[in-house]
Design a protein around this motif. Structure first.
Motif, PDB file in Angstrom:
ATOM      1  N   LYS A  68      -3.993   8.639   4.960  1.00 27.87           N
ATOM      2  CA  LYS A  68      -4.946   8.676   3.847  1.00 27.87           C
ATOM      3  C   LYS A  68      -5.290  10.094   3.348  1.00 27.87           C
ATOM      4  CE  LYS A  68      -9.236   6.869   2.072  1.00 27.87           C
ATOM      5  NZ  LYS A  68     -10.433   6.074   2.216  1.00 27.87           N
ATOM      6  N   ALA A 128      -4.585  10.960  -0.647  1.00 29.04           N
ATOM      7  CA  ALA A 128      -5.705  11.067  -1.582  1.00 29.04           C
ATOM      8  C   ALA A 128      -6.036  12.518  -1.872  1.00 29.04           C
ATOM      9  CB  ALA A 128      -6.922  10.360  -0.997  1.00 29.04           C
ATOM     10  N   SER A 129      -6.321  12.816  -3.153  1.00 26.12           N
ATOM     11  CA  SER A 129      -6.575  14.221  -3.468  1.00 26.12           C
ATOM     12  C   SER A 129      -7.608  14.474  -4.563  1.00 26.12           C
ATOM     13  CB  SER A 129      -5.265  14.883  -3.889  1.00 26.12           C
ATOM     14  OG  SER A 129      -4.753  14.237  -5.031  1.00 26.12           O
ATOM     15  N   GLY A 130      -7.764  13.548  -5.496  1.00 21.87           N
ATOM     16  CA  GLY A 130      -8.482  13.824  -6.749  1.00 21.87           C
ATOM     17  C   GLY A 130      -9.969  14.109  -6.664  1.00 21.87           C
ATOM     18  N   ALA A 144     -13.726  13.403  -7.058  1.00 17.39           N
ATOM     19  CA  ALA A 144     -14.410  12.130  -6.840  1.00 17.39           C
ATOM     20  C   ALA A 144     -15.227  11.625  -8.025  1.00 17.39           C
ATOM     21  CB  ALA A 144     -15.301  12.243  -5.613  1.00 17.39           C
ATOM     22  N   GLU A 163      -8.990   5.882  -6.260  1.00 15.57           N
ATOM     23  CA  GLU A 163     -10.051   6.833  -5.910  1.00 15.57           C
ATOM     24  C   GLU A 163      -9.528   8.264  -6.021  1.00 15.57           C
ATOM     25  OE1 GLU A 163     -11.889   5.935  -2.163  1.00 15.57           O
ATOM     26  OE2 GLU A 163     -13.032   7.803  -2.192  1.00 15.57           O
ATOM     27  N   SER A 164      -8.335   8.460  -5.513  1.00 18.76           N
ATOM     28  CA  SER A 164      -7.792   9.822  -5.540  1.00 18.76           C
ATOM     29  C   SER A 164      -7.395  10.237  -6.948  1.00 18.76           C
ATOM     30  CB  SER A 164      -6.631   9.976  -4.572  1.00 18.76           C
ATOM     31  OG  SER A 164      -5.517   9.286  -5.042  1.00 18.76           O
TER      32      SER A 164
END
Ligand code: B12
Length: 205
Positions: free
Chosen positions: A74, A78-80, A82, A110-111
């Motif tokens: 995970k 995931a990186s973006g 929030a 979400e990311s």
């Protein structure tokens, strides 16, 4: 390395998979490739179940191993930033308990910069509609993995549309296709989590 991860998913080795995924990451395997090999493992599990070689308990332990592996992955997927793009309500429709794909879609969305409200599995139509009515919901994403829960998906889309709010509806899951999406009048369908995140961004652009 990837073969080992694939094999551990198929055999449902939840305890061993955490180390194997970490090892694969350390040795430079791309997180997307590790995820792909785990999903391929689940496809094999599905085939074996269909052929009567394994049963629900084996499918369940494979799912547990898959989830453990995804936990390690995970942070790498995931990186973006929030929540900046608004809220996405997501859930698996009534009667359906499959959540691995839905969780991956939630993670990637979400990311991509959305705040995700995850309603879980076996979500009644009314719960989708109520959650979607909240302030700032841009997209409602519904997952269905069984042909027998496709009618529940259709009913959910119909109720979400009848509520007349200003959000887009995305649908997906193994038995779903573009034709079904057009038929039920959802705004978008995609085949996997990465394309779902991309599509979500397009829908709010
Ligand atoms: C693991 C599993 C289970 C586990 C689920 C555990 C869990 N926590 O999720 C358990 C053991 C509980 C289970 C139970 C059952 N299962 Co099951 N299961 C599977 C299996 C092997 C893997 C599913 C999976 O996780 N795939 C990996 C993920 C990553 O893929 P995915 O879910 O497709 O998601 C991706 C895309 O579809 C898409 N996506 C998913 N959701 C969404 C949503 C949106 C909005 C978008 C855009 C995209 C999107 O993106 C995802 C990521 O890339 C599949 C076989 C298969 N190959 O799918 C069978 C399968 C889905 N199960 C099946 C069956 C029959 C059942 C049972 C009825 C068995 C029984 N007799 O009890 C029960 C039903 C229980 C219920 N009421 O839901 C059949 C369905 C057949 C059909 N045509 O309907 C399958 C296809 C197996 C088979 N080949 O026969 N199962």
């Amino acid at each position: 390395m990837l073969n080992k991860v694939n094999d551990l998913v198929i055999r449902g080795k939840a305890k061993l998979i955490t180390g194997a995924v970490a090892e694969a990451l350390e040795s430079g395997c791309a997180s997307e490739d590790i995820l792909t090999t785990m999903i391929a493992g689940m496809d094999i599990v599905g085939e074996r179940f269909k052929n009567g070689e394994i049963f629900v308990p084996e499918m369940l332990i494979a799912a547990k191993a898959m989830k453990k592996g995804v936990e390690v992955l995970k942070p790498h997927l995931a990186s973006g930033a929030a929540g900046a793009l608004g809220k996405v309500v997501i859930g698996t429709v009534a009667g359906d308990l499959h959540d691995i794909g839905k969780n991956l879609v939630a993670m990637m969305i979400e990311s991509a910069g959305f705040e995700v409200i995850d309603l879980g599995v076996d979500v009644p139509v009314e719960k989708f509609v109520a959650a979607a009515a909240e302030e700032g919901v841009k997209i409602v994403a519904c997952s269905a993995l069984l042909t027998t829960t496709m009618p529940a998906l259709e009913a959910t889309v119909a109720a979400l549309k009848a509520a007349g709010k200003d959000y887009k509806i995305m649908i997906g899951g193994a038995p779903i296709n573009q034709e079904f999406c057009d038929k039920v009048g959802a705004d978008a369908y995609t085949t996997d989590a990465a394309s779902a995140a991309k599509k979500a961004r397009e829908l709010v652009a």
